[in-house]
Design a protein around this motif. Structure first.
Motif, PDB file in Angstrom:
ATOM      1  N   TYR A  28     -12.120   8.939   3.741  1.00  0.00           N
ATOM      2  CA  TYR A  28     -10.955   8.773   2.864  1.00  0.00           C
ATOM      3  C   TYR A  28     -11.213   7.848   1.672  1.00  0.00           C
ATOM      4  N   PHE A  29     -12.460   7.467   1.454  1.00  0.00           N
ATOM      5  CA  PHE A  29     -12.783   6.512   0.389  1.00  0.00           C
ATOM      6  C   PHE A  29     -12.316   7.016  -0.971  1.00  0.00           C
ATOM      7  N   GLU A  30     -11.458   6.236  -1.618  1.00  0.00           N
ATOM      8  CA  GLU A  30     -10.919   6.501  -2.952  1.00  0.00           C
ATOM      9  C   GLU A  30     -10.315   7.900  -3.090  1.00  0.00           C
ATOM     10  N   ARG A  31      -9.700   8.390  -2.022  1.00  0.00           N
ATOM     11  CA  ARG A  31      -8.987   9.671  -2.057  1.00  0.00           C
ATOM     12  C   ARG A  31      -7.493   9.403  -1.980  1.00  0.00           C
ATOM     13  N   LYS A  32      -6.724  10.358  -2.447  1.00  0.00           N
ATOM     14  CA  LYS A  32      -5.273  10.259  -2.328  1.00  0.00           C
ATOM     15  C   LYS A  32      -4.914  10.390  -0.851  1.00  0.00           C
ATOM     16  N   LEU A  33      -4.116   9.459  -0.371  1.00  0.00           N
ATOM     17  CA  LEU A  33      -3.727   9.459   1.036  1.00  0.00           C
ATOM     18  C   LEU A  33      -2.356  10.095   1.204  1.00  0.00           C
ATOM     19  N   PRO A  34      -2.060  10.577   2.392  1.00  0.00           N
ATOM     20  CA  PRO A  34      -0.745  11.185   2.632  1.00  0.00           C
ATOM     21  C   PRO A  34       0.390  10.187   2.414  1.00  0.00           C
ATOM     22  N   GLU A  35       1.562  10.704   2.100  1.00  0.00           N
ATOM     23  CA  GLU A  35       2.757   9.880   1.951  1.00  0.00           C
ATOM     24  C   GLU A  35       3.205   9.383   3.327  1.00  0.00           C
ATOM     25  N   GLY A  36       3.984   8.317   3.319  1.00  0.00           N
ATOM     26  CA  GLY A  36       4.605   7.841   4.553  1.00  0.00           C
ATOM     27  C   GLY A  36       3.794   6.838   5.349  1.00  0.00           C
ATOM     28  N   LEU A  37       2.664   6.396   4.812  1.00  0.00           N
ATOM     29  CA  LEU A  37       1.856   5.393   5.508  1.00  0.00           C
ATOM     30  C   LEU A  37       2.381   4.004   5.176  1.00  0.00           C
ATOM     31  N   TRP A  38       1.991   3.023   5.951  1.00  0.00           N
ATOM     32  CA  TRP A  38       2.396   1.649   5.702  1.00  0.00           C
ATOM     33  C   TRP A  38       1.938   1.185   4.322  1.00  0.00           C
ATOM     34  N   GLU A  39       2.836   0.556   3.585  1.00  0.00           N
ATOM     35  CA  GLU A  39       2.464  -0.009   2.285  1.00  0.00           C
ATOM     36  C   GLU A  39       1.528  -1.189   2.486  1.00  0.00           C
ATOM     37  N   GLN A  40       1.833  -2.053   3.430  1.00  0.00           N
ATOM     38  CA  GLN A  40       0.977  -3.190   3.799  1.00  0.00           C
ATOM     39  C   GLN A  40       0.208  -2.763   5.046  1.00  0.00           C
ATOM     40  N   ALA A  41      -0.822  -1.952   4.831  1.00  0.00           N
ATOM     41  CA  ALA A  41      -1.597  -1.456   5.960  1.00  0.00           C
ATOM     42  C   ALA A  41      -2.264  -2.607   6.694  1.00  0.00           C
ATOM     43  N   CYS A  42      -2.428  -2.436   7.949  1.00  0.00           N
ATOM     44  CA  CYS A  42      -3.174  -3.380   8.774  1.00  0.00           C
ATOM     45  C   CYS A  42      -2.270  -4.477   9.320  1.00  0.00           C
ATOM     46  N   TYR A  43      -2.235  -4.586  10.613  1.00  0.00           N
ATOM     47  CA  TYR A  43      -1.468  -5.631  11.270  1.00  0.00           C
ATOM     48  C   TYR A  43      -2.054  -7.003  10.966  1.00  0.00           C
ATOM     49  N   TRP A  44      -3.353  -7.049  10.755  1.00  0.00           N
ATOM     50  CA  TRP A  44      -4.051  -8.323  10.586  1.00  0.00           C
ATOM     51  C   TRP A  44      -4.016  -8.770   9.135  1.00  0.00           C
ATOM     52  N   HIS A  45      -2.899  -9.314   8.709  1.00  0.00           N
ATOM     53  CA  HIS A  45      -2.796  -9.929   7.392  1.00  0.00           C
ATOM     54  C   HIS A  45      -2.077 -11.257   7.552  1.00  0.00           C
ATOM     55  N   LEU A  46      -2.138 -12.053   6.530  1.00  0.00           N
ATOM     56  CA  LEU A  46      -1.717 -13.449   6.636  1.00  0.00           C
ATOM     57  C   LEU A  46      -0.278 -13.619   7.114  1.00  0.00           C
ATOM     58  N   GLU A  47       0.629 -12.771   6.662  1.00  0.00           N
ATOM     59  CA  GLU A  47       2.031 -12.922   7.060  1.00  0.00           C
ATOM     60  C   GLU A  47       2.234 -12.799   8.563  1.00  0.00           C
ATOM     61  N   THR A  48       1.342 -12.084   9.242  1.00  0.00           N
ATOM     62  CA  THR A  48       1.461 -11.932  10.700  1.00  0.00           C
ATOM     63  C   THR A  48       0.684 -13.006  11.454  1.00  0.00           C
ATOM     64  N   ARG A  49      -0.032 -13.852  10.757  1.00  0.00           N
ATOM     65  CA  ARG A  49      -0.923 -14.823  11.416  1.00  0.00           C
ATOM     66  C   ARG A  49      -0.628 -16.256  10.982  1.00  0.00           C
ATOM     67  N   LEU A  50       0.607 -16.562  10.649  1.00  0.00           N
ATOM     68  CA  LEU A  50       0.938 -17.884  10.102  1.00  0.00           C
ATOM     69  C   LEU A  50       0.690 -19.019  11.086  1.00  0.00           C
ATOM     70  N   SER A  51       0.907 -18.808  12.385  1.00  0.00           N
ATOM     71  CA  SER A  51       0.645 -19.884  13.345  1.00  0.00           C
ATOM     72  C   SER A  51      -0.848 -20.186  13.433  1.00  0.00           C
ATOM     73  N   GLU A  52      -1.680 -19.128  13.383  1.00  0.00           N
ATOM     74  CA  GLU A  52      -3.128 -19.354  13.393  1.00  0.00           C
ATOM     75  C   GLU A  52      -3.570 -20.069  12.123  1.00  0.00           C
ATOM     76  N   LEU A  53      -2.984 -19.703  10.986  1.00  0.00           N
ATOM     77  CA  LEU A  53      -3.301 -20.366   9.724  1.00  0.00           C
ATOM     78  C   LEU A  53      -2.963 -21.851   9.816  1.00  0.00           C
ATOM     79  N   ARG A  54      -1.793 -22.149  10.308  1.00  0.00           N
ATOM     80  CA  ARG A  54      -1.348 -23.535  10.431  1.00  0.00           C
ATOM     81  C   ARG A  54      -2.277 -24.352  11.342  1.00  0.00           C
ATOM     82  N   ASP A  55      -2.811 -23.721  12.396  1.00  0.00           N
ATOM     83  CA  ASP A  55      -3.626 -24.426  13.388  1.00  0.00           C
ATOM     84  C   ASP A  55      -5.119 -24.451  13.069  1.00  0.00           C
TER      85      ASP A  55
END
Length: 109
Positions: free
Chosen positions: A21-48
């Motif tokens: 899928y590298f640099e191809r148009k992806l289907p509609e309806g996917l998560w805008e913020q793909a990936c569970y592992w991003h900073l907003e979901t890991r704030l306690s780990e960031l703090r610690d």
């Protein structure tokens, strides 16, 4: 298990998904913020975090990963041992694609 062969099988599977899928148009309806592992979901780990230099750099790194426009591909979004099947023959399959969307392949790793 976390054997070297299992890690290689998992990374090979993710590389195949990302290359397909590298640099191809992806289907509609996917998560805008793909990936569970991003900073907003890991704030306690960031703090610690004990590495204060990395801790202070984390918001800028996260922002750059989210703002990337080149090298985009399809991300599994939650690639971890619990979401991968690794066969004795070295084959691999992924499931639980609930956080799938566009992003840089490195975010899956």
């Amino acid at each position: 298990s976390g054997s070297k062969a299992h890690v290689e099988a998992a990374l090979t599977l993710l590389a195949k998904i990302h290359a397909t899928y590298f640099e191809r148009k992806l289907p509609e309806g996917l998560w805008e913020q793909a990936c569970y592992w991003h900073l907003e979901t890991r704030l306690s780990e960031l703090r610690d975090m004990s590495d204060k230099r990395l801790q202070s750099a984390a918001p800028a790194l996260d922002r750059r990963l989210r703002q990337a426009t080149r090298g985009m591909t399809l991300l599994h979004g939650d690639a971890k041992a619990d979401n991968l099947l690794i066969g004795d023959d070295g084959g691999a399959a992924a499931y639980d694609f609930q956080y799938t969307g566009a992003g840089l392949g490195a975010r899956d790793v």
